[in-house]
Design a protein around this motif. Structure first.
Motif, PDB file in Angstrom:
ATOM      1  N   LEU A  22       8.220   9.382  17.287  1.00 21.81           N
ATOM      2  CA  LEU A  22       9.104   9.717  16.357  1.00 21.81           C
ATOM      3  C   LEU A  22       8.625   8.486  15.371  1.00 21.81           C
ATOM      4  CD1 LEU A  22      12.907   8.419  17.637  1.00 21.81           C
ATOM      5  CD2 LEU A  22      12.409  11.053  16.204  1.00 21.81           C
ATOM      6  N   VAL A  23       7.460   7.498  15.502  1.00 28.78           N
ATOM      7  CA  VAL A  23       6.110   7.037  15.267  1.00 28.78           C
ATOM      8  C   VAL A  23       5.395   7.939  14.500  1.00 28.78           C
ATOM      9  CG1 VAL A  23       4.599   4.965  15.053  1.00 28.78           C
ATOM     10  CG2 VAL A  23       6.916   4.835  16.375  1.00 28.78           C
ATOM     11  N   SER A  24       5.064   8.925  15.448  1.00 29.76           N
ATOM     12  CA  SER A  24       4.123   9.313  14.672  1.00 29.76           C
ATOM     13  C   SER A  24       4.317  10.915  13.129  1.00 29.76           C
ATOM     14  CB  SER A  24       3.610  10.243  15.672  1.00 29.76           C
ATOM     15  OG  SER A  24       2.031  10.868  15.580  1.00 29.76           O
ATOM     16  N   ALA A  25       5.694  10.777  13.775  1.00 27.48           N
ATOM     17  CA  ALA A  25       6.399  11.852  12.810  1.00 27.48           C
ATOM     18  C   ALA A  25       7.491  10.699  11.630  1.00 27.48           C
ATOM     19  CB  ALA A  25       7.662  11.992  13.199  1.00 27.48           C
ATOM     20  N   GLY A  26       7.378   9.557  12.369  1.00 27.25           N
ATOM     21  CA  GLY A  26       7.582   8.250  10.658  1.00 27.25           C
ATOM     22  C   GLY A  26       6.276   7.871   9.684  1.00 27.25           C
ATOM     23  N   SER A  27       5.149   8.154  10.697  1.00 25.65           N
ATOM     24  CA  SER A  27       4.026   8.051   9.498  1.00 25.65           C
ATOM     25  C   SER A  27       3.447   8.587   8.770  1.00 25.65           C
ATOM     26  CB  SER A  27       2.864   7.433  10.574  1.00 25.65           C
ATOM     27  OG  SER A  27       2.004   6.962  10.461  1.00 25.65           O
ATOM     28  N   TRP A  28       3.044  10.587   9.217  1.00 27.79           N
ATOM     29  CA  TRP A  28       2.958  11.115   8.202  1.00 27.79           C
ATOM     30  C   TRP A  28       4.366  11.391   7.741  1.00 27.79           C
ATOM     31  CZ3 TRP A  28       5.466  16.168   7.970  1.00 27.79           C
ATOM     32  CH2 TRP A  28       4.870  17.459   7.027  1.00 27.79           C
ATOM     33  N   LEU A  29       5.226  11.378   7.627  1.00 33.08           N
ATOM     34  CA  LEU A  29       6.261  11.662   6.562  1.00 33.08           C
ATOM     35  C   LEU A  29       5.734  10.365   5.758  1.00 33.08           C
ATOM     36  CD1 LEU A  29       8.921  13.886   5.724  1.00 33.08           C
ATOM     37  CD2 LEU A  29      10.532  11.725   6.710  1.00 33.08           C
ATOM     38  N   PHE A  30       6.200   9.029   5.613  1.00 38.37           N
ATOM     39  CA  PHE A  30       5.700   7.909   4.899  1.00 38.37           C
ATOM     40  C   PHE A  30       4.351   8.771   4.187  1.00 38.37           C
ATOM     41  CE2 PHE A  30       2.956   3.820   3.799  1.00 38.37           C
ATOM     42  CZ  PHE A  30       4.153   3.172   3.476  1.00 38.37           C
ATOM     43  N   LYS A  31       3.337   8.865   4.474  1.00 39.39           N
ATOM     44  CA  LYS A  31       1.325   9.572   4.586  1.00 39.39           C
ATOM     45  C   LYS A  31       2.078  10.745   3.122  1.00 39.39           C
ATOM     46  CE  LYS A  31      -2.501  11.193   5.187  1.00 39.39           C
ATOM     47  NZ  LYS A  31      -2.446  12.785   4.295  1.00 39.39           N
ATOM     48  N   ILE A  33       4.999  11.184   1.982  1.00 42.38           N
ATOM     49  CA  ILE A  33       6.106  10.462   0.764  1.00 42.38           C
ATOM     50  C   ILE A  33       5.300   9.748  -0.365  1.00 42.38           C
ATOM     51  CG2 ILE A  33       8.237   9.720   0.116  1.00 42.38           C
ATOM     52  CD1 ILE A  33       9.689  11.636   3.044  1.00 42.38           C
ATOM     53  N   ALA A  34       4.887   8.671   0.739  1.00 37.69           N
ATOM     54  CA  ALA A  34       4.564   7.437  -0.440  1.00 37.69           C
ATOM     55  C   ALA A  34       3.170   7.564  -0.900  1.00 37.69           C
ATOM     56  CB  ALA A  34       5.279   6.750   0.626  1.00 37.69           C
ATOM     57  N   LEU A  35       2.389   7.783   0.001  1.00 36.81           N
ATOM     58  CA  LEU A  35       1.204   7.357   0.482  1.00 36.81           C
ATOM     59  C   LEU A  35       0.055   8.501  -0.764  1.00 36.81           C
ATOM     60  CD1 LEU A  35      -0.055   5.335   3.345  1.00 36.81           C
ATOM     61  CD2 LEU A  35       0.543   4.253   1.461  1.00 36.81           C
ATOM     62  N   ASP A  36       0.430   9.799  -0.080  1.00 34.45           N
ATOM     63  CA  ASP A  36      -0.723  10.757  -1.009  1.00 34.45           C
ATOM     64  C   ASP A  36      -0.509  10.773  -2.223  1.00 34.45           C
ATOM     65  OD1 ASP A  36      -1.839  11.869   1.501  1.00 34.45           O
ATOM     66  OD2 ASP A  36      -0.175  13.190   1.675  1.00 34.45           O
ATOM     67  N   PRO A  37       1.062  10.665  -2.862  1.00 30.89           N
ATOM     68  CA  PRO A  37       1.763  10.749  -4.100  1.00 30.89           C
ATOM     69  C   PRO A  37       0.750   9.710  -4.908  1.00 30.89           C
ATOM     70  CG  PRO A  37       3.538  11.037  -3.583  1.00 30.89           C
ATOM     71  CD  PRO A  37       2.644  10.967  -2.168  1.00 30.89           C
ATOM     72  N   LEU A  38       0.763   7.991  -4.243  1.00 31.55           N
ATOM     73  CA  LEU A  38       0.731   6.966  -4.961  1.00 31.55           C
ATOM     74  C   LEU A  38      -1.403   7.137  -4.839  1.00 31.55           C
ATOM     75  CD1 LEU A  38       0.465   4.079  -5.532  1.00 31.55           C
ATOM     76  CD2 LEU A  38       0.115   3.228  -3.323  1.00 31.55           C
ATOM     77  N   ARG A  39      -1.635   7.916  -3.921  1.00 31.35           N
ATOM     78  CA  ARG A  39      -3.159   8.369  -4.439  1.00 31.35           C
ATOM     79  C   ARG A  39      -3.793   8.820  -5.336  1.00 31.35           C
ATOM     80  NH1 ARG A  39      -3.763   9.196   1.950  1.00 31.35           N
ATOM     81  NH2 ARG A  39      -4.298   6.720   2.644  1.00 31.35           N
ATOM     82  N   ALA A  40      -2.833  10.258  -5.460  1.00 37.76           N
ATOM     83  CA  ALA A  40      -3.148  10.783  -6.159  1.00 37.76           C
ATOM     84  C   ALA A  40      -2.881  10.093  -8.272  1.00 37.76           C
ATOM     85  CB  ALA A  40      -1.913  12.189  -6.724  1.00 37.76           C
ATOM     86  N   ASP A  41      -2.009   9.113  -7.959  1.00 36.27           N
ATOM     87  CA  ASP A  41      -1.638   8.629  -9.340  1.00 36.27           C
ATOM     88  C   ASP A  41      -3.147   7.420  -9.444  1.00 36.27           C
ATOM     89  OD1 ASP A  41       1.044   9.454  -9.702  1.00 36.27           O
ATOM     90  OD2 ASP A  41       1.698   8.230  -8.864  1.00 36.27           O
ATOM     91  N   ILE A  42      -3.567   6.752  -8.141  1.00 35.08           N
ATOM     92  CA  ILE A  42      -4.398   5.772  -8.991  1.00 35.08           C
ATOM     93  C   ILE A  42      -5.937   7.104  -8.991  1.00 35.08           C
ATOM     94  CG2 ILE A  42      -6.030   4.689  -7.443  1.00 35.08           C
ATOM     95  CD1 ILE A  42      -3.579   3.440  -5.679  1.00 35.08           C
ATOM     96  N   GLN A  43      -6.123   7.974  -8.216  1.00 34.68           N
ATOM     97  CA  GLN A  43      -6.838   8.851  -8.644  1.00 34.68           C
ATOM     98  C   GLN A  43      -6.669   9.091  -9.976  1.00 34.68           C
ATOM     99  OE1 GLN A  43      -9.147  10.253  -6.389  1.00 34.68           O
ATOM    100  NE2 GLN A  43     -10.279  10.730  -8.297  1.00 34.68           N
ATOM    101  N   ARG A  44      -6.360   9.018 -10.987  1.00 30.52           N
ATOM    102  CA  ARG A  44      -5.798  10.226 -12.257  1.00 30.52           C
ATOM    103  C   ARG A  44      -5.993   8.304 -13.265  1.00 30.52           C
ATOM    104  NH1 ARG A  44      -0.542  10.333 -11.938  1.00 30.52           N
ATOM    105  NH2 ARG A  44       0.268   9.363 -14.267  1.00 30.52           N
ATOM    106  N   LEU A  45      -4.938   7.414 -13.020  1.00 28.05           N
ATOM    107  CA  LEU A  45      -5.404   6.166 -14.232  1.00 28.05           C
ATOM    108  C   LEU A  45      -7.174   6.070 -13.530  1.00 28.05           C
ATOM    109  CD1 LEU A  45      -2.450   4.854 -12.741  1.00 28.05           C
ATOM    110  CD2 LEU A  45      -2.765   5.538 -14.931  1.00 28.05           C
ATOM    111  N   SER A  46      -7.437   6.231 -12.349  1.00 31.33           N
ATOM    112  CA  SER A  46      -8.841   5.992 -12.277  1.00 31.33           C
ATOM    113  C   SER A  46     -10.081   6.887 -13.490  1.00 31.33           C
ATOM    114  CB  SER A  46      -8.938   5.670 -10.901  1.00 31.33           C
ATOM    115  OG  SER A  46     -10.902   5.823 -10.694  1.00 31.33           O
ATOM    116  N   GLU A  47      -9.795   7.630 -13.564  1.00 29.61           N
ATOM    117  CA  GLU A  47      -9.959   8.847 -14.661  1.00 29.61           C
ATOM    118  C   GLU A  47     -10.181   8.740 -15.504  1.00 29.61           C
ATOM    119  OE1 GLU A  47      -9.049  12.429 -13.268  1.00 29.61           O
ATOM    120  OE2 GLU A  47     -10.471  12.256 -11.307  1.00 29.61           O
TER     121      GLU A  47
END
Length: 101
Positions: A22-31, A33-47
């Protein structure tokens, strides 16, 4: 068979494994839902910021070139004025203008 808090060791192992999954699945889901889009936004803003910085650098280089051109032009005018004053005889040396009266 050992029983701790009403559960056998095998039941504790199963429970801990389920919690781990459950913790592993929650971690994957959080990544996802939250972290991947955030990384993409940061990359776009940086460019975008990088592009803006390049544009501002080019503007500053252009302004610096114009300032240098104006400095050269002002120096040329200053030399011409000094020559004209010498030619006409109206140029005064520093300090002499205070004592002429």
């Amino acid at each position: 068979m050992h029983i701790i808090l009403g559960l056998s060791i095998a039941e504790w192992a199963e429970s801990l494994t389920a919690i781990g999954v459950l913790v592993s699945a929650g971690s994957w889901l959080f990544k996802k839902i939250a972290l991947d889009p955030l990384r993409a936004d940061i990359q776009r803003l940086s460019e975008q910021i990088g592009q803006q910085l390049k544009a501002h650098e080019q503007t500053l280089v252009s302004i610096n070139g114009r300032i240098k051109d104006h400095d050269i032009e002002l120096g040329s005018h200053s030399v011409r004025i000094a020559r004209l004053e010498d030619h006409v005889g109206i140029r005064e040396d520093k300090g002499d203008s205070d004592n002429e009266d």
